[in-house]
Design a protein around this motif. Structure first.
Motif, PDB file in Angstrom:
ATOM      1  N   TYR A 114      52.484 112.022  26.087  1.00  6.58           N
ATOM      2  CA  TYR A 114      52.571 110.858  25.193  1.00  6.58           C
ATOM      3  C   TYR A 114      52.382 111.260  23.739  1.00  6.58           C
ATOM      4  CZ  TYR A 114      52.278 106.313  23.099  1.00  6.58           C
ATOM      5  OH  TYR A 114      52.532 105.224  22.293  1.00  6.58           O
ATOM      6  N   GLN A 115      51.698 112.361  23.501  1.00  7.84           N
ATOM      7  CA  GLN A 115      51.382 112.729  22.122  1.00  7.84           C
ATOM      8  C   GLN A 115      52.521 113.442  21.411  1.00  7.84           C
ATOM      9  OE1 GLN A 115      47.345 114.413  23.541  1.00  7.84           O
ATOM     10  NE2 GLN A 115      46.937 113.771  21.452  1.00  7.84           N
ATOM     11  N   VAL A 116      53.483 114.008  22.178  1.00  2.00           N
ATOM     12  CA  VAL A 116      54.549 114.803  21.532  1.00  2.00           C
ATOM     13  C   VAL A 116      55.975 114.375  21.916  1.00  2.00           C
ATOM     14  CG1 VAL A 116      53.111 116.878  21.237  1.00  2.00           C
ATOM     15  CG2 VAL A 116      54.533 116.645  23.301  1.00  2.00           C
ATOM     16  N   HIS A 118      48.367 114.397  34.756  1.00  2.58           N
ATOM     17  CA  HIS A 118      48.027 113.109  34.130  1.00  2.58           C
ATOM     18  C   HIS A 118      47.156 113.356  32.908  1.00  2.58           C
ATOM     19  CE1 HIS A 118      45.419 109.559  33.448  1.00  2.58           C
ATOM     20  NE2 HIS A 118      46.516 108.885  33.709  1.00  2.58           N
ATOM     21  N   HIS A 119      47.667 112.939  31.742  1.00  2.47           N
ATOM     22  CA  HIS A 119      46.936 113.119  30.487  1.00  2.47           C
ATOM     23  C   HIS A 119      46.883 111.760  29.775  1.00  2.47           C
ATOM     24  CE1 HIS A 119      45.707 116.171  27.236  1.00  2.47           C
ATOM     25  NE2 HIS A 119      45.484 114.995  26.724  1.00  2.47           N
ATOM     26  N   TYR A 120      46.101 110.851  30.328  1.00  2.00           N
ATOM     27  CA  TYR A 120      45.784 109.518  29.780  1.00  2.00           C
ATOM     28  C   TYR A 120      46.904 108.481  29.944  1.00  2.00           C
ATOM     29  CZ  TYR A 120      41.868 111.524  26.965  1.00  2.00           C
ATOM     30  OH  TYR A 120      40.716 112.138  26.502  1.00  2.00           O
ATOM     31  N   PHE A 162      44.004 116.080  36.544  1.00  2.00           N
ATOM     32  CA  PHE A 162      43.650 115.138  35.480  1.00  2.00           C
ATOM     33  C   PHE A 162      43.120 115.870  34.251  1.00  2.00           C
ATOM     34  CE2 PHE A 162      44.325 111.273  37.711  1.00  2.00           C
ATOM     35  CZ  PHE A 162      44.021 111.528  39.050  1.00  2.00           C
ATOM     36  N   ASN A 163      43.477 115.372  33.083  1.00  2.00           N
ATOM     37  CA  ASN A 163      42.891 115.854  31.833  1.00  2.00           C
ATOM     38  C   ASN A 163      41.691 114.981  31.471  1.00  2.00           C
ATOM     39  OD1 ASN A 163      43.014 117.453  29.219  1.00  2.00           O
ATOM     40  ND2 ASN A 163      42.988 115.352  28.482  1.00  2.00           N
ATOM     41  N   GLN A 164      40.501 115.594  31.506  1.00  2.83           N
ATOM     42  CA  GLN A 164      39.278 114.938  31.023  1.00  2.83           C
ATOM     43  C   GLN A 164      38.959 113.620  31.711  1.00  2.83           C
ATOM     44  OE1 GLN A 164      39.489 116.912  26.638  1.00  2.83           O
ATOM     45  NE2 GLN A 164      39.672 114.724  26.781  1.00  2.83           N
ATOM     46  N   PRO A 165      38.716 113.657  33.021  1.00  4.91           N
ATOM     47  CA  PRO A 165      38.396 112.417  33.753  1.00  4.91           C
ATOM     48  C   PRO A 165      37.225 111.643  33.142  1.00  4.91           C
ATOM     49  CG  PRO A 165      37.949 114.380  35.086  1.00  4.91           C
ATOM     50  CD  PRO A 165      38.728 114.831  33.910  1.00  4.91           C
ATOM     51  N   HIS A 216      36.977 122.231  24.877  1.00  7.05           N
ATOM     52  CA  HIS A 216      35.731 122.169  24.094  1.00  7.05           C
ATOM     53  C   HIS A 216      36.071 121.995  22.627  1.00  7.05           C
ATOM     54  CE1 HIS A 216      31.650 122.717  22.770  1.00  7.05           C
ATOM     55  NE2 HIS A 216      32.067 123.632  21.893  1.00  7.05           N
ATOM     56  N   TYR A 217      35.324 121.153  21.958  1.00  7.47           N
ATOM     57  CA  TYR A 217      35.543 120.920  20.528  1.00  7.47           C
ATOM     58  C   TYR A 217      34.286 121.091  19.703  1.00  7.47           C
ATOM     59  CZ  TYR A 217      40.211 119.339  21.645  1.00  7.47           C
ATOM     60  OH  TYR A 217      41.508 119.298  22.065  1.00  7.47           O
ATOM     61  N   THR A 218      33.168 120.464  20.237  1.00  6.85           N
ATOM     62  CA  THR A 218      32.015 120.406  19.335  1.00  6.85           C
ATOM     63  C   THR A 218      30.711 120.123  20.081  1.00  6.85           C
ATOM     64  OG1 THR A 218      31.280 119.427  17.234  1.00  6.85           O
ATOM     65  CG2 THR A 218      32.166 117.908  18.899  1.00  6.85           C
ATOM     66  N   LEU A 276      41.463 125.174  28.053  1.00  4.64           N
ATOM     67  CA  LEU A 276      42.792 124.561  27.937  1.00  4.64           C
ATOM     68  C   LEU A 276      42.946 123.684  26.697  1.00  4.64           C
ATOM     69  CD1 LEU A 276      43.532 123.921  31.706  1.00  4.64           C
ATOM     70  CD2 LEU A 276      44.594 125.599  30.203  1.00  4.64           C
ATOM     71  N   GLU A 277      41.860 123.529  25.951  1.00  3.33           N
ATOM     72  CA  GLU A 277      41.931 122.897  24.627  1.00  3.33           C
ATOM     73  C   GLU A 277      40.753 123.364  23.769  1.00  3.33           C
ATOM     74  OE1 GLU A 277      42.253 118.620  24.404  1.00  3.33           O
ATOM     75  OE2 GLU A 277      43.567 118.584  26.157  1.00  3.33           O
ATOM     76  N   ASN A 278      41.041 123.664  22.529  1.00  2.00           N
ATOM     77  CA  ASN A 278      39.992 123.984  21.549  1.00  2.00           C
ATOM     78  C   ASN A 278      40.700 123.944  20.199  1.00  2.00           C
ATOM     79  OD1 ASN A 278      38.534 126.772  20.114  1.00  2.00           O
ATOM     80  ND2 ASN A 278      37.279 125.025  20.699  1.00  2.00           N
ATOM     81  N   PHE A 285      50.463 112.712  18.053  1.00  2.00           N
ATOM     82  CA  PHE A 285      49.844 111.373  18.043  1.00  2.00           C
ATOM     83  C   PHE A 285      48.418 111.504  18.559  1.00  2.00           C
ATOM     84  CE2 PHE A 285      49.796 106.841  18.033  1.00  2.00           C
ATOM     85  CZ  PHE A 285      49.070 106.433  19.150  1.00  2.00           C
ATOM     86  N   GLU A 286      47.429 111.329  17.683  1.00  8.49           N
ATOM     87  CA  GLU A 286      46.029 111.535  18.047  1.00  8.49           C
ATOM     88  C   GLU A 286      45.402 110.213  18.498  1.00  8.49           C
ATOM     89  OE1 GLU A 286      44.218 113.826  18.903  1.00  8.49           O
ATOM     90  OE2 GLU A 286      42.318 112.778  18.877  1.00  8.49           O
ATOM     91  N   TRP A 287      45.997 109.651  19.581  1.00 10.72           N
ATOM     92  CA  TRP A 287      45.459 108.439  20.219  1.00 10.72           C
ATOM     93  C   TRP A 287      45.157 107.331  19.224  1.00 10.72           C
ATOM     94  CZ3 TRP A 287      47.434 109.158  24.570  1.00 10.72           C
ATOM     95  CH2 TRP A 287      47.452 110.431  25.183  1.00 10.72           C
ATOM     96  N   ARG A 288      43.938 106.827  19.222  1.00 14.42           N
ATOM     97  CA  ARG A 288      43.696 105.652  18.363  1.00 14.42           C
ATOM     98  C   ARG A 288      43.643 106.018  16.886  1.00 14.42           C
ATOM     99  NH1 ARG A 288      39.132 102.114  19.765  1.00 14.42           N
ATOM    100  NH2 ARG A 288      40.221 100.801  18.256  1.00 14.42           N
TER     101      ARG A 288
HETATM  102  O1  LIG Z   1      38.581 107.898  17.922  1.00 13.46           O
HETATM  103  S1  LIG Z   1      37.276 107.241  18.221  1.00 13.46           S
HETATM  104  O2  LIG Z   1      36.186 107.855  17.403  1.00 13.46           O
HETATM  105  O3  LIG Z   1      37.332 105.789  18.105  1.00 13.46           O
HETATM  106  C1  LIG Z   1      36.885 107.534  19.852  1.00 13.46           C
HETATM  107  C2  LIG Z   1      36.870 108.993  20.111  1.00 13.46           C
HETATM  108  C3  LIG Z   1      38.190 109.416  20.717  1.00 13.46           C
HETATM  109  N1  LIG Z   1      37.968 110.648  21.476  1.00 13.46           N
HETATM  110  C4  LIG Z   1      37.488 111.696  20.584  1.00 13.46           C
HETATM  111  C5  LIG Z   1      37.241 112.927  21.395  1.00 13.46           C
HETATM  112  N2  LIG Z   1      38.480 113.415  21.959  1.00 13.46           N
HETATM  113  C6  LIG Z   1      38.140 114.718  22.507  1.00 13.46           C
HETATM  114  C7  LIG Z   1      38.726 115.211  23.708  1.00 13.46           C
HETATM  115  O4  LIG Z   1      40.070 114.796  23.857  1.00 13.46           O
HETATM  116  C8  LIG Z   1      41.038 115.818  23.747  1.00 13.46           C
HETATM  117  O5  LIG Z   1      41.010 116.196  22.424  1.00 13.46           O
HETATM  118  C9  LIG Z   1      42.147 116.052  21.575  1.00 13.46           C
HETATM  119  C10 LIG Z   1      41.596 115.702  20.202  1.00 13.46           C
HETATM  120  O6  LIG Z   1      40.878 114.497  20.286  1.00 13.46           O
HETATM  121  C11 LIG Z   1      43.131 115.020  22.084  1.00 13.46           C
HETATM  122  O7  LIG Z   1      44.262 114.972  21.241  1.00 13.46           O
HETATM  123  C12 LIG Z   1      43.528 115.431  23.482  1.00 13.46           C
HETATM  124  O8  LIG Z   1      44.573 114.627  23.996  1.00 13.46           O
HETATM  125  C13 LIG Z   1      42.311 115.284  24.385  1.00 13.46           C
HETATM  126  O9  LIG Z   1      42.552 115.943  25.607  1.00 13.46           O
HETATM  127  C14 LIG Z   1      38.990 112.392  22.881  1.00 13.46           C
HETATM  128  C15 LIG Z   1      39.214 111.085  22.122  1.00 13.46           C
END
Ligand SMILES: O=S(=O)(O)CCCN1CCN(CCO[C@@H]2O[C@H](CO)[C@@H](O)[C@H](O)[C@H]2O)CC1
Length: 496
Positions: free
Chosen positions: A25-27, A128-130, A173-176, A317-319, A385-387, A435-438
């Motif tokens: 969905y993001q690309v 499945h990725h969301y 699944f990605n990040q259940p 892992h991010y942070t 698989l993500e960083n 597309f970074e979701w919300r």
């Molecule tokens: O935005 S808000 O603050 O209202 C709510 C937090 C939204 N989260 C932030 C953490 N992100 C990390 C793991 O999510 C991953 O990280 C990437 C970067 O986020 C995403 O693009 C990937 O699709 C996802 O697998 C998942 C989405």
């Protein structure tokens, strides 16, 4: 692990694999092209555009659906061993069920897989990725409904049958945790359902769905296809805010609720949900005089079905976050405030950060997280698989991202060489801005910049793309490397 010992030069193990990652969905874009069905993100962004920070959507995104050859050329240029992408359930099964298999969906992913293999790049597929098909949400209640486990198993069967002769690396699944916690117990991501038991019902369905897909593969495909099945869990590393016992307990609870929720049933010797989850939720449910715990119970048979149902552990892992008990009113409510786990976790506001409020540069947390996984689950094979890190965008001289990768990869190499963590591969998030979701297109994670104002969606390599390419080629971190045409980066402000 506090010291940053850069003195030792670590190289990547010989058989260590490198990749980059994206999600459908993001690309892809082409949201309704070629018979694709509507998914919950199409639905949410179209019916509730204000749910996205810049009121954007993934209708076109990076238009990757129309750019297979161009993108595989860029992947080849980076020198990656694998490309981690996800398959859109709605492009394969528009209704979500196998009443109609969409031929164009099969065609598109066959073309992508064949182009990758023709360029000696392994497809690494997330099922499945969301992006759940909207009819499964609307008519069946989404992952709150255990029947979704059967629909997912049927979907996995279609994927194995059509692509399993060439795809050897699958994750279900990605990040259940985030699918369930952010989607069914909190208004963070689609379907934006807020039920105190929503996340737990969702998690129960996902674990059974995952196990069904794994055992289906064993029964019908493993002998002939010889692939491997994993699941991808995101580990935010949770630290105690201070060394007092309450904070230590809050941090451990957060790691168990965030990561152990799905890792314990699959990777631990005993299986089942983590003890602390069962106890805390039972206690909280009793406090509310509920007839039974909000956390569903597995039968002994289900515990056995789920235990060991993965060949490797995908880790994002991010942070790092800092935790205290919920009672500690001296700190504001953080992103991870789960009453049941009695902990409230916040970011370190003083740390170097990104355009994403939740993402701070805390490299040592990566090494600690990998060591926690090693110790908790008896050193399973881990593939990162993500960083990665975001910025506000259009930054070709992206020193924040170059420093982040150098710092985090250094900590990962210490975890491998000094701590014996069994990490066999690494994919950067993300191949390109998307597309970074919300947050829509306001946060950019890509090694390649994408111009979303240009209908051609041109890709432009940032400095980090050249640095990552060099790391793959030299198989080590080279802090002095500066690609032609870019200004050298100052070493990150992080203490060394
Ligand atoms: O935005 S808000 O603050 O209202 C709510 C937090 C939204 N989260 C932030 C953490 N992100 C990390 C793991 O999510 C991953 O990280 C990437 C970067 O986020 C995403 O693009 C990937 O699709 C996802 O697998 C998942 C989405």
């Amino acid at each position: 692990y506090e010291s940053f010992s850069y003195c030792k030069e670590y190289t990547f193990p010989n058989n260590f694999k490198f990749g980059v990652a994206t999600a459908a969905y993001q690309v892809e874009g082409a949201w309704n092209t070629g018979g694709k069905g509507e998914n919950i993100w199409d639905h949410m962004t179209h019916t509730n555009p204000s749910s996205i920070l810049d009121r954007s959507n993934g209708d076109i995104a990076c238009d990757s659906y129309h750019k297979i050859k161009e993108d595989v050329r860029l992947l080849k240029n980076l020198g990656v061993d694998f490309y981690r992408f996800s398959i859109s359930w709605s492009r394969i099964l528009p209704s979500g069920k196998t009443d109609h298999i969409n031929p164009d969906g099969i065609r598109y992913y066959n073309e992508l897989i064949d182009e990758l293999l023709a360029n000696d790049i392994k497809p690494f597929v997330t099922m499945h990725h969301y992006d759940l098909p909207q009819p499964l949400q609307e008519e069946e209640g989404g992952f709150l409904n255990l029947k979704l486990a059967d629909y997912f198993e049927d979907y996995a069967d279609v994927l194995y049958k059509n692509f399993g002769d060439r795809v050897r690396d699958w994750t279900t699944f990605n990040q259940p945790t985030l699918i369930c916690f952010l989607g069914y117990s909190g208004e963070f991501i689609a379907p934006m359902i807020t039920r105190k038991d929503g996340g737990y019902l969702c998690g129960h369905t996902l674990l059974i769905a995952h196990a069904k897909a794994y055992h289906l593969y064993n029964k019908r495909y493993r002998a002939s296809q010889k692939g491997r099945i994993g699941i991808v869990q995101n580990i935010f590393w949770f630290e105690p805010r201070t060394n007092n016992i309450e904070d230590l307990q809050a941090a451990e609870a957060a790691n168990e609720f965030n990561f152990g929720w799905f890792a314990n049933p699959i990777f631990s010797k005993e299986g089942d949900y983590p003890q602390i989850m069962k106890e805390n939720i039972e206690y909280a449910s009793k406090q509310e005089a509920l007839p039974k715990s909000r956390l569903p119970e597995f039968t002994q048979e289900e515990i056995e079905l789920i235990k060991g149902s993965a060949d490797f552990l995908g880790v994002n892992h991010y942070t790092t976050f800092y935790c205290s008990p919920v009672e500690d009113k001296s700190i504001e409510i953080g992103l991870f405030y789960i009453p049941d786990m009695n902990t409230n976790c916040i970011v370190d506001k003083t740390a170097e950060g990104s355009s994403s409020s939740w993402l701070k540069v805390k490299p040592t947390g990566f090494r600690k997280a990998l060591n926690w996984i090693k110790q908790q689950y008896d050193n399973p094979e881990v593939i990162i698989l993500e960083n990665g890190i975001s910025d506000a965008g259009n930054l070709l001289n992206d020193c924040l991202r170059v420093n982040y990768y150098n710092l985090y990869l250094t900590e990962m190499l210490k975890a491998i060489h000094e701590d014996g963590c069994n990490v066999s591969g690494y994919a950067a998030w993300s191949f390109m801005d998307n597309f970074e979701w919300r947050s829509g297109y306001t946060q950019k994670f890509g090694l390649y910049s994408v111009d979303f104002d240009d209908p051609a969606r041109p890709r432009t390599p940032k400095m980090s793309a050249f640095v990552f390419k060099n790391i793959i080629r030299e198989r080590k971190i080279n802090w002095t490397y500066t690609p032609d045409g870019f200004r050298p980066c100052e070493r990150s402000k992080i203490k060394e």
